[in-house]
Design an enzyme around this catalytic site. Structure first.
Site, PDB file in Angstrom:
ATOM      1  N   GLY A 129       0.825  -1.205   0.000  1.00 57.25           N
ATOM      2  CA  GLY A 129       0.000   0.000   0.000  1.00 57.25           C
ATOM      3  C   GLY A 129       0.855   1.248   0.000  1.00 57.25           C
ATOM      4  N   ALA A 135      -0.826  11.327  -3.463  1.00 53.52           N
ATOM      5  CA  ALA A 135       0.587  10.949  -3.368  1.00 53.52           C
ATOM      6  C   ALA A 135       0.857   9.831  -4.357  1.00 53.52           C
ATOM      7  CB  ALA A 135       0.931  10.512  -1.944  1.00 53.52           C
ATOM      8  N   ILE A 162      -4.002  -0.205  -5.689  1.00 46.19           N
ATOM      9  CA  ILE A 162      -3.118  -1.185  -5.069  1.00 46.19           C
ATOM     10  C   ILE A 162      -3.413  -2.587  -5.627  1.00 46.19           C
ATOM     11  CG2 ILE A 162      -2.218  -2.103  -2.916  1.00 46.19           C
ATOM     12  CD1 ILE A 162      -1.861   0.966  -3.337  1.00 46.19           C
ATOM     13  N   GLU A 371       4.461   1.536 -11.134  1.00 41.78           N
ATOM     14  CA  GLU A 371       5.825   1.337 -10.603  1.00 41.78           C
ATOM     15  C   GLU A 371       6.752   2.490 -10.977  1.00 41.78           C
ATOM     16  OE1 GLU A 371       7.079  -1.211  -8.780  1.00 41.78           O
ATOM     17  OE2 GLU A 371       5.534  -2.732  -8.886  1.00 41.78           O
ATOM     18  N   THR A 373       6.257   6.288 -13.300  1.00 43.05           N
ATOM     19  CA  THR A 373       5.991   6.624 -14.698  1.00 43.05           C
ATOM     20  C   THR A 373       7.282   6.668 -15.515  1.00 43.05           C
ATOM     21  OG1 THR A 373       6.229   8.993 -14.287  1.00 43.05           O
ATOM     22  CG2 THR A 373       4.026   8.042 -13.971  1.00 43.05           C
ATOM     23  N   SER A 374       7.134   6.706 -16.827  1.00 41.14           N
ATOM     24  CA  SER A 374       8.312   6.831 -17.690  1.00 41.14           C
ATOM     25  C   SER A 374       9.084   8.109 -17.374  1.00 41.14           C
ATOM     26  CB  SER A 374       7.891   6.821 -19.166  1.00 41.14           C
ATOM     27  OG  SER A 374       7.402   5.550 -19.534  1.00 41.14           O
TER      28      SER A 374
END
Length: 392
Positions: A129, A135, A162, A371, A373-374
């Protein structure tokens, strides 16, 4: 003059794992993928089968129920799953990097013994989480708070997007929360282990997703949620570093999903181009199509080398943060280009749900967001190559 030998051979275990996962994906997952996607349905049976294959806990020692095959093996398994279905690959990828990883690397012996055997077997899943409504990329802006009251932590706040957090198999969630303040008003962040049945904890499944529709995504709510003080993961105040390290490992998993998805898209495009006849001959014989296929194959080969170098560094306990960010960035964008080419090669059929490439086109989009961003990956890479300043 020194010489350097490059060895791309895999271990015997790794060589056995890939065809086994490919056979399973094609035999058990492929016939169900379209239906599960359409229904937005998580398959408990498939998850348990993947656990039985040893796909959860590849980097965990056998004494805790893992297979101890390492990150290269884990990436190859995720790649083969993603070649057939991104949803099942996501369940395993997140189950390993975001669920099992934090408990294994930062948990006490008691915490490992309590959770890891069940997580590695596929009896249950764990989630991490982190993201909140306000955020996302700025993970340090977390507003979820945990107060130590006597011998318990009391958690209040919420999380969003999540993976695996409201799956029927979910047994535990690792939660990053503000547990105090450091110097100059900087928040002290810690991670806590929250069992699914903890008082005050609610997980709500999120529906109507564009992608990974057969993978579980959830919102989490903590309303005076109580967990024992022993559920602190590692040391108090170490949560931010734990999160950064967890995301490094997770980027290898997302990269493997991008690589597998790109390979799946290429396979579909090649098969279709060789069988689709226009102007009296297969469209693969036209240079404009052949060049698209050549470009796809070249990019996939380059992406594979980059990813498995990063995995090798991780298995060798060497620094790999830069390479993980590069692999995640590159593999996700390579899949973007490959699915785009594949849809174009399919023409109008590529826009129809009867053709698998439509699902791959949707599933890819998350890989450039989740995970990190680019854009965040480029910041991480810039810092690692010595770009002056914070690069943000």
């Amino acid at each position: 003059c020194s010489s350097m030998a490059l060895n791309f051979d895999l271990t015997e275990e790794q060589n056995l794992l890939r065809p086994a996962v490919r056979d399973f994906a094609e035999r058990d997952i492929a016939p169900l993928a379209e239906e599960l996607d359409e229904k937005e349905e998580v398959s408990v049976a498939l998850t348990r089968k993947m656990g039985e294959l040893g796909l959860l806990g590849c980097f965990v020692p056998m004494r805790y129920g893992g297979s101890e095959m390492g990150y290269t093996a884990s990436a190859s398994a995720v790649e083969e799953l993603a070649r057939v279905d991104g949803s099942q690959a996501a369940t395993i990828a997140a189950g390993n990097s975001l669920g099992i990883g934090p408990i294994y690397y930062y948990g006490t012996d008691e915490q490992r013994e309590e959770w890891l055997p069940r997580l590695c077997s596929g009896e249950m899943l764990a989630a991490f989480g982190l993201t909140e409504p306000n955020a996302g990329s700025d993970a340090a802006a977390s507003r979820t708070r945990a107060e130590l009251e006597g011998d318990h932590w009391v958690i209040n706040g919420s999380k969003i997007f999540i993976t695996n957090a409201a799956n029927p198999l979910t047994g535990v969630v690792i939660v990053q929360a503000v547990t105090g303040e450091e110097g100059r008003g900087k928040p002290e962040l810690s991670c806590l282990i929250v069992p699914r049945d903890a008082p005050g904890f609610t997980a709500r499944e999120m529906k109507k997703k564009m992608m990974w529709r057969a993978s579980n995504t959830a919102e989490l709510f903590f309303e005076d949620c109580v967990v024992p003080k022993e559920n602190l993961l590692g040391k108090r105040g170490d949560g931010f570093q734990q999160m950064l390290s967890t995301l490094d490992g997770g980027r290898l998993s997302i990269a493997a999903m991008g690589l597998g998805g790109a390979q799946g898209a290429f396979d579909m495009a090649l098969e279709y181009a060789n069988s689709r006849v226009q102007f009296g001959r297969p469209i693969a014989s036209f240079q404009t199509i052949a060049f698209k296929l050549a470009d796809m194959a070249t990019e996939i080969e380059l992406a594979r080398n980059l990813l498995y170098k990063a995995c090798w560094l991780r298995d060798e306990n060497r620094r790999f943060s830069k390479e993980a960010a590069m692999a995640k960035l590159n593999c996700s964008e390579v899949m973007h280009r490959c699915v785009d080419h594949a849809v174009q090669i399919h023409g109008g059929y590529g826009l129809m749900k009867e053709y698998k490439i439509e699902r791959f086109y949707r599933d890819q989009r998350l890989l450039e967001i989740g995970e990190g961003t680019s854009e965040i990956q480029r910041i991480v890479i810039a810092r690692n190559i010595g770009a002056v300043g914070r690069a943000i």
